[in-house]
Design a protein around this motif. Structure first.
Motif, PDB file in Angstrom:
ATOM      1  N   ALA A  30      40.184  32.755  77.687  1.00  0.00           N
ATOM      2  CA  ALA A  30      40.997  31.580  78.010  1.00  0.00           C
ATOM      3  C   ALA A  30      40.825  31.209  79.482  1.00  0.00           C
ATOM      4  CB  ALA A  30      42.466  31.854  77.707  1.00  0.00           C
ATOM      5  N   ARG A  31      40.767  29.951  79.751  1.00  0.00           N
ATOM      6  CA  ARG A  31      40.546  29.454  81.116  1.00  0.00           C
ATOM      7  C   ARG A  31      41.570  30.021  82.104  1.00  0.00           C
ATOM      8  NH1 ARG A  31      39.926  23.214  81.560  1.00  0.00           N
ATOM      9  NH2 ARG A  31      39.307  23.821  79.500  1.00  0.00           N
ATOM     10  N   ASP A  32      42.851  30.057  81.704  1.00  0.00           N
ATOM     11  CA  ASP A  32      43.880  30.594  82.593  1.00  0.00           C
ATOM     12  C   ASP A  32      43.624  32.067  82.916  1.00  0.00           C
ATOM     13  OD1 ASP A  32      45.171  28.164  82.600  1.00  0.00           O
ATOM     14  OD2 ASP A  32      46.719  28.769  81.171  1.00  0.00           O
ATOM     15  N   PHE A  33      43.172  32.813  81.905  1.00  0.00           N
ATOM     16  CA  PHE A  33      42.891  34.235  82.109  1.00  0.00           C
ATOM     17  C   PHE A  33      41.686  34.423  83.026  1.00  0.00           C
ATOM     18  CE2 PHE A  33      40.792  38.211  80.959  1.00  0.00           C
ATOM     19  CZ  PHE A  33      41.835  39.121  81.057  1.00  0.00           C
ATOM     20  N   THR A  34      40.585  33.777  82.695  1.00  0.00           N
ATOM     21  CA  THR A  34      39.347  33.993  83.452  1.00  0.00           C
ATOM     22  C   THR A  34      39.413  33.423  84.868  1.00  0.00           C
ATOM     23  OG1 THR A  34      38.311  32.007  82.522  1.00  0.00           O
ATOM     24  CG2 THR A  34      37.927  34.106  81.374  1.00  0.00           C
ATOM     25  N   ALA A  35      40.324  32.492  85.103  1.00  0.00           N
ATOM     26  CA  ALA A  35      40.469  31.951  86.455  1.00  0.00           C
ATOM     27  C   ALA A  35      41.018  32.999  87.418  1.00  0.00           C
ATOM     28  CB  ALA A  35      41.383  30.729  86.436  1.00  0.00           C
ATOM     29  N   ARG A  36      41.731  33.968  86.915  1.00  0.00           N
ATOM     30  CA  ARG A  36      42.374  34.960  87.781  1.00  0.00           C
ATOM     31  C   ARG A  36      41.910  36.391  87.508  1.00  0.00           C
ATOM     32  NH1 ARG A  36      44.693  35.636  92.519  1.00  0.00           N
ATOM     33  NH2 ARG A  36      45.968  33.803  92.269  1.00  0.00           N
ATOM     34  N   THR A  93      47.947  37.096  81.195  1.00  0.00           N
ATOM     35  CA  THR A  93      47.415  38.272  80.502  1.00  0.00           C
ATOM     36  C   THR A  93      48.075  38.473  79.146  1.00  0.00           C
ATOM     37  OG1 THR A  93      48.968  39.891  81.436  1.00  0.00           O
ATOM     38  CG2 THR A  93      46.935  39.442  82.687  1.00  0.00           C
ATOM     39  N   ALA A  94      49.058  37.665  78.813  1.00  0.00           N
ATOM     40  CA  ALA A  94      49.792  37.845  77.552  1.00  0.00           C
ATOM     41  C   ALA A  94      48.866  37.866  76.331  1.00  0.00           C
ATOM     42  CB  ALA A  94      50.871  36.784  77.408  1.00  0.00           C
ATOM     43  N   PRO A  95      47.884  36.980  76.201  1.00  0.00           N
ATOM     44  CA  PRO A  95      47.012  37.052  75.024  1.00  0.00           C
ATOM     45  C   PRO A  95      46.258  38.383  74.915  1.00  0.00           C
ATOM     46  CG  PRO A  95      46.825  34.897  76.036  1.00  0.00           C
ATOM     47  CD  PRO A  95      47.609  35.751  76.986  1.00  0.00           C
ATOM     48  N   LEU A  96      45.792  38.919  76.043  1.00  0.00           N
ATOM     49  CA  LEU A  96      45.123  40.220  76.018  1.00  0.00           C
ATOM     50  C   LEU A  96      46.097  41.308  75.589  1.00  0.00           C
ATOM     51  CD1 LEU A  96      42.869  42.281  76.610  1.00  0.00           C
ATOM     52  CD2 LEU A  96      43.616  42.232  79.016  1.00  0.00           C
ATOM     53  N   MET A  97      47.261  41.319  76.177  1.00  0.00           N
ATOM     54  CA  MET A  97      48.247  42.353  75.841  1.00  0.00           C
ATOM     55  C   MET A  97      48.703  42.222  74.390  1.00  0.00           C
ATOM     56  SD  MET A  97      48.124  44.131  78.441  1.00  0.00           S
ATOM     57  CE  MET A  97      49.334  45.312  77.906  1.00  0.00           C
ATOM     58  N   ARG A  98      48.869  41.000  73.919  1.00  0.00           N
ATOM     59  CA  ARG A  98      49.237  40.785  72.519  1.00  0.00           C
ATOM     60  C   ARG A  98      48.149  41.317  71.595  1.00  0.00           C
ATOM     61  NH1 ARG A  98      49.692  35.604  72.676  1.00  0.00           N
ATOM     62  NH2 ARG A  98      51.806  35.710  73.484  1.00  0.00           N
ATOM     63  N   PHE A  99      46.885  41.033  71.920  1.00  0.00           N
ATOM     64  CA  PHE A  99      45.769  41.521  71.112  1.00  0.00           C
ATOM     65  C   PHE A  99      45.792  43.047  71.063  1.00  0.00           C
ATOM     66  CE2 PHE A  99      41.580  43.072  70.224  1.00  0.00           C
ATOM     67  CZ  PHE A  99      41.099  42.216  69.252  1.00  0.00           C
ATOM     68  N   LEU A 100      45.933  43.687  72.215  1.00  0.00           N
ATOM     69  CA  LEU A 100      45.909  45.146  72.263  1.00  0.00           C
ATOM     70  C   LEU A 100      47.088  45.766  71.528  1.00  0.00           C
ATOM     71  CD1 LEU A 100      44.768  45.652  75.969  1.00  0.00           C
ATOM     72  CD2 LEU A 100      43.392  45.985  73.888  1.00  0.00           C
ATOM     73  N   THR A 101      48.273  45.206  71.705  1.00  0.00           N
ATOM     74  CA  THR A 101      49.434  45.783  71.016  1.00  0.00           C
ATOM     75  C   THR A 101      49.311  45.606  69.506  1.00  0.00           C
ATOM     76  OG1 THR A 101      50.753  43.772  71.397  1.00  0.00           O
ATOM     77  CG2 THR A 101      51.017  45.588  72.969  1.00  0.00           C
ATOM     78  N   ARG A 102      48.797  44.483  69.069  1.00  0.00           N
ATOM     79  CA  ARG A 102      48.590  44.298  67.628  1.00  0.00           C
ATOM     80  C   ARG A 102      47.520  45.247  67.103  1.00  0.00           C
ATOM     81  NH1 ARG A 102      49.066  37.717  67.230  1.00  0.00           N
ATOM     82  NH2 ARG A 102      51.329  37.680  67.400  1.00  0.00           N
ATOM     83  N   ALA A 103      46.454  45.437  67.873  1.00  0.00           N
ATOM     84  CA  ALA A 103      45.382  46.356  67.456  1.00  0.00           C
ATOM     85  C   ALA A 103      45.923  47.765  67.268  1.00  0.00           C
ATOM     86  CB  ALA A 103      44.260  46.354  68.480  1.00  0.00           C
ATOM     87  N   LEU A 104      46.906  48.120  68.068  1.00  0.00           N
ATOM     88  CA  LEU A 104      47.459  49.473  68.032  1.00  0.00           C
ATOM     89  C   LEU A 104      48.753  49.553  67.235  1.00  0.00           C
ATOM     90  CD1 LEU A 104      46.700  50.343  71.748  1.00  0.00           C
ATOM     91  CD2 LEU A 104      45.386  50.983  69.708  1.00  0.00           C
ATOM     92  N   ASP A 105      49.101  48.465  66.567  1.00  0.00           N
ATOM     93  CA  ASP A 105      50.308  48.395  65.756  1.00  0.00           C
ATOM     94  C   ASP A 105      51.551  48.763  66.564  1.00  0.00           C
ATOM     95  OD1 ASP A 105      51.557  47.729  63.367  1.00  0.00           O
ATOM     96  OD2 ASP A 105      51.574  49.800  62.655  1.00  0.00           O
ATOM     97  N   LEU A 106      51.637  48.169  67.771  1.00  0.00           N
ATOM     98  CA  LEU A 106      52.787  48.363  68.644  1.00  0.00           C
ATOM     99  C   LEU A 106      53.581  47.072  68.707  1.00  0.00           C
ATOM    100  CD1 LEU A 106      50.943  50.184  71.565  1.00  0.00           C
ATOM    101  CD2 LEU A 106      52.458  51.229  69.866  1.00  0.00           C
ATOM    102  N   PRO A 107      54.866  47.161  68.986  1.00  0.00           N
ATOM    103  CA  PRO A 107      55.642  45.913  69.099  1.00  0.00           C
ATOM    104  C   PRO A 107      55.232  45.113  70.326  1.00  0.00           C
ATOM    105  CG  PRO A 107      56.990  47.824  69.678  1.00  0.00           C
ATOM    106  CD  PRO A 107      55.664  48.350  69.188  1.00  0.00           C
ATOM    107  N   TRP A 108      55.283  43.812  70.190  1.00  0.00           N
ATOM    108  CA  TRP A 108      54.962  42.933  71.319  1.00  0.00           C
ATOM    109  C   TRP A 108      56.214  42.281  71.810  1.00  0.00           C
ATOM    110  CZ3 TRP A 108      52.385  41.805  75.355  1.00  0.00           C
ATOM    111  CH2 TRP A 108      52.382  40.526  75.910  1.00  0.00           C
TER     112      TRP A 108
END
Length: 108
Positions: A30-36, A93-108
């Motif tokens: 995502a542009r917002d992510f890669t910008a920072r 970073t929310a999309p990255l963290m959401r992806f990782l928590t879902r991958a690990l079956d953790l609550p977001w």
């Protein structure tokens, strides 16, 4: 992100990347992510056994960690609004963290 997880956790993240490549690309592209932010950390030389070495996301499958880093200058850190700058940066970073928590079956 997630820094140097054990093999089972790495496999879960890698499986999520291969199962949902579009979601992974959205999370880290995502542009917002890669910008920072930029993904960083050690990587394997080869794609781990069990994954296609020709996979379009092979570089991400080789990662040993899924962490993002951002550079802030001393001027940024001394600014009156630094806390707000951090909050805005972390929100991207929310999309990255959401992806990782879902991958690990953790609550977001």
């Amino acid at each position: 992100g997630i820094w140097q997880p054990d093999g089972a956790v790495l496999s879960e993240v890698r499986d999520a990347i291969t199962d949902s490549p579009a979601a992974w690309r959205r999370a880290v592209g995502a542009r917002d992510f890669t910008a920072r932010w930029a993904l960083s950390g050690e990587s394997l030389v080869r794609v781990p056994r069990g994954y296609d070495p020709e996979h379009p996301l092979a570089a991400d499958l080789k990662r040993k960690s899924y962490i993002a880093h951002a550079d802030f200058t001393e001027r940024d850190a001394c600014a009156d609004d630094f806390a707000e700058q951090l909050e805005r940066a972390w929100r991207t970073t929310a999309p990255l963290m959401r992806f990782l928590t879902r991958a690990l079956d953790l609550p977001w």
